[in-house]
Design an enzyme around this catalytic site. Sequence first.
Site, PDB file in Angstrom:
ATOM      1  N   GLU A 205      32.897  27.975  19.520  1.00 19.88           N
ATOM      2  CA  GLU A 205      33.830  29.049  19.183  1.00 19.88           C
ATOM      3  C   GLU A 205      34.212  29.797  20.450  1.00 19.88           C
ATOM      4  O   GLU A 205      33.431  29.870  21.406  1.00 19.88           O
ATOM      5  CB  GLU A 205      33.164  30.015  18.191  1.00 19.88           C
ATOM      6  CG  GLU A 205      34.054  31.167  17.741  1.00 19.88           C
ATOM      7  CD  GLU A 205      33.402  32.031  16.670  1.00 19.88           C
ATOM      8  OE1 GLU A 205      34.055  32.985  16.201  1.00 19.88           O
ATOM      9  OE2 GLU A 205      32.239  31.757  16.301  1.00 19.88           O
TER      10      GLU A 205
ATOM     11  N   GLN B 259      25.508  27.701  17.787  1.00 21.77           N
ATOM     12  CA  GLN B 259      26.570  26.869  18.333  1.00 21.77           C
ATOM     13  C   GLN B 259      25.990  25.898  19.353  1.00 21.77           C
ATOM     14  O   GLN B 259      24.779  25.710  19.369  1.00 21.77           O
ATOM     15  CB  GLN B 259      27.652  27.753  18.933  1.00 21.77           C
ATOM     16  CG  GLN B 259      28.337  28.606  17.862  1.00 21.77           C
ATOM     17  CD  GLN B 259      29.535  29.385  18.394  1.00 21.77           C
ATOM     18  OE1 GLN B 259      30.129  29.088  19.411  1.00 21.77           O
ATOM     19  NE2 GLN B 259      29.883  30.445  17.684  1.00 21.77           N
TER      20      GLN B 259
ATOM     21  N   TYR C  69      21.877  31.863   8.592  1.00 21.15           N
ATOM     22  CA  TYR C  69      21.140  32.079   9.823  1.00 21.15           C
ATOM     23  C   TYR C  69      19.733  32.569   9.494  1.00 21.15           C
ATOM     24  O   TYR C  69      19.502  33.187   8.453  1.00 21.15           O
ATOM     25  CB  TYR C  69      21.875  33.066  10.727  1.00 21.15           C
ATOM     26  CG  TYR C  69      23.186  32.518  11.252  1.00 21.15           C
ATOM     27  CD1 TYR C  69      23.202  31.692  12.371  1.00 21.15           C
ATOM     28  CD2 TYR C  69      24.394  32.789  10.613  1.00 21.15           C
ATOM     29  CE1 TYR C  69      24.393  31.162  12.853  1.00 21.15           C
ATOM     30  CE2 TYR C  69      25.586  32.267  11.086  1.00 21.15           C
ATOM     31  CZ  TYR C  69      25.577  31.449  12.211  1.00 21.15           C
ATOM     32  OH  TYR C  69      26.764  30.916  12.676  1.00 21.15           O
TER      33      TYR C  69
ATOM     34  N   GLU D 113      27.775  26.171   9.552  1.00 25.09           N
ATOM     35  CA  GLU D 113      27.144  27.128  10.470  1.00 25.09           C
ATOM     36  C   GLU D 113      25.694  27.311  10.035  1.00 25.09           C
ATOM     37  O   GLU D 113      25.428  27.698   8.899  1.00 25.09           O
ATOM     38  CB  GLU D 113      27.837  28.493  10.485  1.00 25.09           C
ATOM     39  CG  GLU D 113      29.174  28.525  11.181  1.00 25.09           C
ATOM     40  CD  GLU D 113      29.723  29.933  11.360  1.00 25.09           C
ATOM     41  OE1 GLU D 113      28.911  30.872  11.534  1.00 25.09           O
ATOM     42  OE2 GLU D 113      30.952  30.098  11.309  1.00 25.09           O
TER      43      GLU D 113
ATOM     44  N   ASN E 226      37.711  30.665   7.548  1.00 25.61           N
ATOM     45  CA  ASN E 226      36.304  30.887   7.883  1.00 25.61           C
ATOM     46  C   ASN E 226      35.789  32.142   7.197  1.00 25.61           C
ATOM     47  O   ASN E 226      36.402  33.210   7.304  1.00 25.61           O
ATOM     48  CB  ASN E 226      36.146  31.055   9.397  1.00 25.61           C
ATOM     49  CG  ASN E 226      34.726  31.419   9.790  1.00 25.61           C
ATOM     50  OD1 ASN E 226      33.837  30.581   9.804  1.00 25.61           O
ATOM     51  ND2 ASN E 226      34.498  32.704  10.099  1.00 25.61           N
ATOM     52  N   GLU E 227      34.692  32.007   6.456  1.00 19.70           N
ATOM     53  CA  GLU E 227      33.975  33.154   5.873  1.00 19.70           C
ATOM     54  C   GLU E 227      34.923  34.193   5.271  1.00 19.70           C
ATOM     55  O   GLU E 227      34.809  35.390   5.534  1.00 19.70           O
ATOM     56  CB  GLU E 227      33.059  33.788   6.926  1.00 19.70           C
ATOM     57  CG  GLU E 227      31.942  32.876   7.376  1.00 19.70           C
ATOM     58  CD  GLU E 227      30.966  33.531   8.336  1.00 19.70           C
ATOM     59  OE1 GLU E 227      31.207  34.679   8.763  1.00 19.70           O
ATOM     60  OE2 GLU E 227      29.952  32.899   8.682  1.00 19.70           O
TER      61      GLU E 227
ATOM     62  N   ASN F 102      34.532  33.404  13.238  1.00 16.74           N
ATOM     63  CA  ASN F 102      35.282  34.649  13.048  1.00 16.74           C
ATOM     64  C   ASN F 102      36.511  34.716  13.944  1.00 16.74           C
ATOM     65  O   ASN F 102      37.532  35.309  13.578  1.00 16.74           O
ATOM     66  CB  ASN F 102      34.375  35.847  13.332  1.00 16.74           C
ATOM     67  CG  ASN F 102      33.229  35.965  12.343  1.00 16.74           C
ATOM     68  OD1 ASN F 102      33.204  35.294  11.316  1.00 16.74           O
ATOM     69  ND2 ASN F 102      32.259  36.806  12.659  1.00 16.74           N
TER      70      ASN F 102
END
Length: 502
Positions: free
Chosen positions: A26, A352, A243, A291, A171-172, A71
């Site tokens: 990203e 990442q 996460y 992710e 995304n999200e 993001n």
Amino acid sequence: MQATGSADSAHVIGTVDARLYGSFVEHLGRAVYTGIYEPDHPTANANGMRQDVIDLVRELEVPIVRYPGGNFVSAYNWEDGIGPREDRPVRLDLAWHTAESNQVGIHEFADWATAANTEMMLAVNLGSRGLDEARALLEYVNHPGGTHWSDLRRTNGREEPWNVKMWCLGNEMDGPWQIGQKTAEEYGRIAFETAKAMRAFDNSLELVVCGSSTPNMPTYPAWEATVLDYTYDSVDYISLHMYFENHAGDTARYLAQNARLDDYIQTVAGVITYTKAKKRSKKDIYISFDEWNVWYHSKEADKTILEGHDGWPHAPALLEDVYNFEDVLQVGCIINTFIRRCDVVKVACLAQLVNVIAPIMTVPGGPAWRQTTFYPYLYASKFGRGKALRLVVDVPAYATDFAETVPYLDVAAVESDSDGALTFFIVNRHPTETIDLDLSVQGFGERRVVADKVIAGHDLRAVNGPDGQPVEPADGTGVGVTDGRLQGSIAPLSYRMIRLGA
């Protein structure tokens, strides 16, 4: 402590898609600038990409890399990253409170992906933008020529299309932190219409719709049910993100968190099954867990930049978790979970790849180096492709506040689709006790240990760095196959990869 059980070639969970070992780059922190791209670096190639980083990515055999966010993508104008570099605008990135130079865009990243021997998984902006921009980007990237956007690509130096097959629809979008956050109904509609337009261009594309950003979202799992109600027959995957952290310093609880991951996968798999039945569909939808990683070491240090106290810096050090030995065990458990759920999880992206919560770190102008978590990712990527086996393992367990039964030994097994080797990925969670493993492998013919790697015996807080990497694999000993049984001792708090060849 004993662990007994069996592996049977007839008991197959499913085939592991190679993309289960994907990753993510990203425009965040130093992932791109001084990460993959540093034109003044001694190893930089003709495109300004760090060859030392490329070499490490190739070592990991990363099959696919998601780009450019994250993001970041929800306020990104992809057109800013094409054309002559001197003409590209500097923009403010609202996601990470930084300045984006746009010196790396789709052309540069595509060239890097080719050099790193990986495929691209591109995300479109459904936050601040929408269907028309996604359609234009797809035409720019995948159409041969003779149209406005494809000819502009050719003018910008790329004659042939890249033919990217996998696309993320935003995304999200459930997150209040996201630029252009939407309700499930709002997002379901735009995702459906965007998918319809992209499929009108190429019906063979693989499209990923946004699921819940975490299982802690108040809208989970109703979000999945609503979004899939709109998009089920138009997309191929629903994305999940998660996460893992250990602020409390409780190792036993930390290493049990893949039980929460398994529950998350199981719940969304149930929503998929329900939606398929509701729609009387013959199509199968899978999970793209695009992710996941350990992320907590750097959060306090990042606050100054993320809260805007340093203005709008370009490519500051952000999310630079330095991983320790404890995190090796966590990553091993997470990957084992993905292997065991490969019937529904077909794609996963370690978030990442470089510098930003990453297995590879760089020093600007200096070396690239392997974090502790590089190794469980490496072994799974290299040896975890093939048929995942449904193991039966009887071993003592412990309980946490979120999981009643957490086995001290976490094991996954894959029979290779290339050479037939049988690989076991093992984590001993017990803080003090060696576990004696006795596992029947009689259904696989004559077998012998052809590789045995172990990471054990380190202080839980031990880390690697540019000046030394003490947390590295060593050759394991004392494990063998006798009369069709894999037997040996697994050290406390250890990661082990054992490979059985013919």
